[in-house]
Design a protein around this motif. Structure first.
Motif, PDB file in Angstrom:
ATOM      1  N   TRP A   1       0.965  -1.014  -0.116  1.00 27.46           N
ATOM      2  CA  TRP A   1      -0.100  -0.031   0.021  1.00 27.46           C
ATOM      3  C   TRP A   1       0.818   1.456   0.013  1.00 27.46           C
ATOM      4  N   TYR A   2       2.069   1.080   0.705  1.00 26.70           N
ATOM      5  CA  TYR A   2       2.680   2.546   0.838  1.00 26.70           C
ATOM      6  C   TYR A   2       3.536   2.698  -0.629  1.00 26.70           C
ATOM      7  N   ARG A   3       3.855   1.754  -1.256  1.00 24.89           N
ATOM      8  CA  ARG A   3       4.166   2.157  -2.598  1.00 24.89           C
ATOM      9  C   ARG A   3       3.308   2.788  -3.516  1.00 24.89           C
ATOM     10  N   THR A   4       1.978   2.185  -3.568  1.00 28.61           N
ATOM     11  CA  THR A   4       1.152   2.920  -4.129  1.00 28.61           C
ATOM     12  C   THR A   4       0.775   4.347  -3.683  1.00 28.61           C
ATOM     13  N   ALA A   5       0.492   4.387  -2.476  1.00 27.81           N
ATOM     14  CA  ALA A   5       0.543   5.922  -1.874  1.00 27.81           C
ATOM     15  C   ALA A   5       1.645   6.752  -2.299  1.00 27.81           C
ATOM     16  N   PHE A   6       2.895   6.268  -2.463  1.00 22.73           N
ATOM     17  CA  PHE A   6       4.038   7.181  -2.840  1.00 22.73           C
ATOM     18  C   PHE A   6       3.911   7.599  -4.245  1.00 22.73           C
ATOM     19  N   SER A   7       3.363   6.482  -5.238  1.00 24.15           N
ATOM     20  CA  SER A   7       3.169   6.576  -6.683  1.00 24.15           C
ATOM     21  C   SER A   7       2.297   7.875  -6.755  1.00 24.15           C
ATOM     22  N   VAL A   8       1.011   7.736  -6.004  1.00 23.10           N
ATOM     23  CA  VAL A   8      -0.068   8.729  -6.083  1.00 23.10           C
ATOM     24  C   VAL A   8       0.309  10.114  -5.757  1.00 23.10           C
ATOM     25  N   ALA A   9       1.035   9.853  -4.737  1.00 19.78           N
ATOM     26  CA  ALA A   9       1.424  11.315  -4.051  1.00 19.78           C
ATOM     27  C   ALA A   9       2.586  12.043  -5.019  1.00 19.78           C
ATOM     28  N   ALA A  10       3.466  11.098  -5.591  1.00 21.89           N
ATOM     29  CA  ALA A  10       4.444  11.895  -6.580  1.00 21.89           C
ATOM     30  C   ALA A  10       3.896  12.615  -7.749  1.00 21.89           C
ATOM     31  N   ILE A  11       2.674  11.803  -8.270  1.00 23.52           N
ATOM     32  CA  ILE A  11       2.063  12.008  -9.464  1.00 23.52           C
ATOM     33  C   ILE A  11       1.151  13.577  -9.121  1.00 23.52           C
ATOM     34  N   VAL A  12       0.638  13.564  -8.252  1.00 26.10           N
ATOM     35  CA  VAL A  12      -0.126  14.732  -7.621  1.00 26.10           C
ATOM     36  C   VAL A  12       0.841  15.972  -7.465  1.00 26.10           C
ATOM     37  N   LEU A  13       2.148  15.589  -6.907  1.00 20.69           N
ATOM     38  CA  LEU A  13       3.057  16.906  -6.672  1.00 20.69           C
ATOM     39  C   LEU A  13       3.576  17.190  -8.073  1.00 20.69           C
ATOM     40  N   SER A  14       3.806  16.114  -9.024  1.00 20.75           N
ATOM     41  CA  SER A  14       4.346  16.626 -10.266  1.00 20.75           C
ATOM     42  C   SER A  14       2.986  17.230 -10.965  1.00 20.75           C
ATOM     43  N   VAL A  15       1.851  16.998 -11.178  1.00 21.62           N
ATOM     44  CA  VAL A  15       0.821  17.669 -11.915  1.00 21.62           C
ATOM     45  C   VAL A  15       0.678  18.998 -11.362  1.00 21.62           C
ATOM     46  N   GLN A  16       0.767  19.001 -10.217  1.00 20.75           N
ATOM     47  CA  GLN A  16       0.331  20.455  -9.549  1.00 20.75           C
ATOM     48  C   GLN A  16       1.440  21.484  -9.848  1.00 20.75           C
ATOM     49  N   ALA A  17       2.876  20.753  -9.897  1.00 19.71           N
ATOM     50  CA  ALA A  17       3.908  21.663 -10.030  1.00 19.71           C
ATOM     51  C   ALA A  17       4.136  22.162 -11.484  1.00 19.71           C
TER      52      ALA A  17
END
Length: 183
Positions: free
Chosen positions: A45-61
């Motif tokens: 679960w934490y890898r999936t959560a990290f991947s989602v968080a990384a994409i959220v940060l990337s898109v917002q930036a």
């Protein structure tokens, strides 16, 4: 273990047409799907959560730099939107691949920058190509023209990815065989 997709073409297209917040939700849903549906091995679960968080940060930036450089949603002039979208693509690429390389490097006791250069740096042209595709998709509203215009750059991006990852695999195999023969 890491997976790559060309979903950033969709992310950039949604960013340009509907804005960063909608693009963020769609990108997060895409990553969540990629990490959980039809996978060879289930992710923790934490890898999936990290991947989602990384994409959220990337898109917002990417959305932030898109706006800062003068991009606006629904912009239909390809030439005007290319510079802001190229900036967005580079920042999206740097944040997303940088975060992933950093975590993989830490997990495998490898310098993150070295891992990033070897495994991700060569994919930057595909991200820039995706920005061109996104800009073109917004400019041409006719579905048939859209399809014709999008197919060639997307196929080229796919071929670039394939060539890059074959090169990475050859280098990894070479390094592995050298370390086996040395020990």
């Amino acid at each position: 273990q890491s997976t790559m997709s060309m979903a950033y073409i969709v992310d950039f297209t949604v960013l340009v047409t509907l804005g960063a917040d909608v693009a963020m939700v769609i990108a997060a849903a895409g990553v969540l799907t990629q990490c959980t549906i039809n996978v060879r091995r289930p992710q923790v679960w934490y890898r999936t959560a990290f991947s989602v968080a990384a994409i959220v940060l990337s898109v917002q930036a990417a959305g932030w730099i898109w706006t800062l450089l003068g991009g606006s949603t629904g912009q239909q002039n390809i030439l005007v939107s290319l510079a802001p979208l190229a900036g967005a693509a580079v920042l999206y690429f740097a944040i997303n691949t940088g975060l992933i390389a950093g975590v993989i490097g830490l997990a495998n006791n490898v310098p993150a920058m070295q891992f990033w250069q070897r495994n991700f740096m060569g994919t930057l042209p595909a991200y820039l190509l995706a920005a061109v595709v996104a800009s073109t998709l917004v400019a041409f509203r006719d579905a048939y023209v859209l399809l014709a215009v999008a197919v060639v750059p997307m196929a080229l991006g796919h071929l670039l990815y394939g060539a890059w990852f074959r090169q990475v695999a050859r280098q990894s195999a070479s390094v592995a065989s050298q370390s086996v023969s040395v020990s």
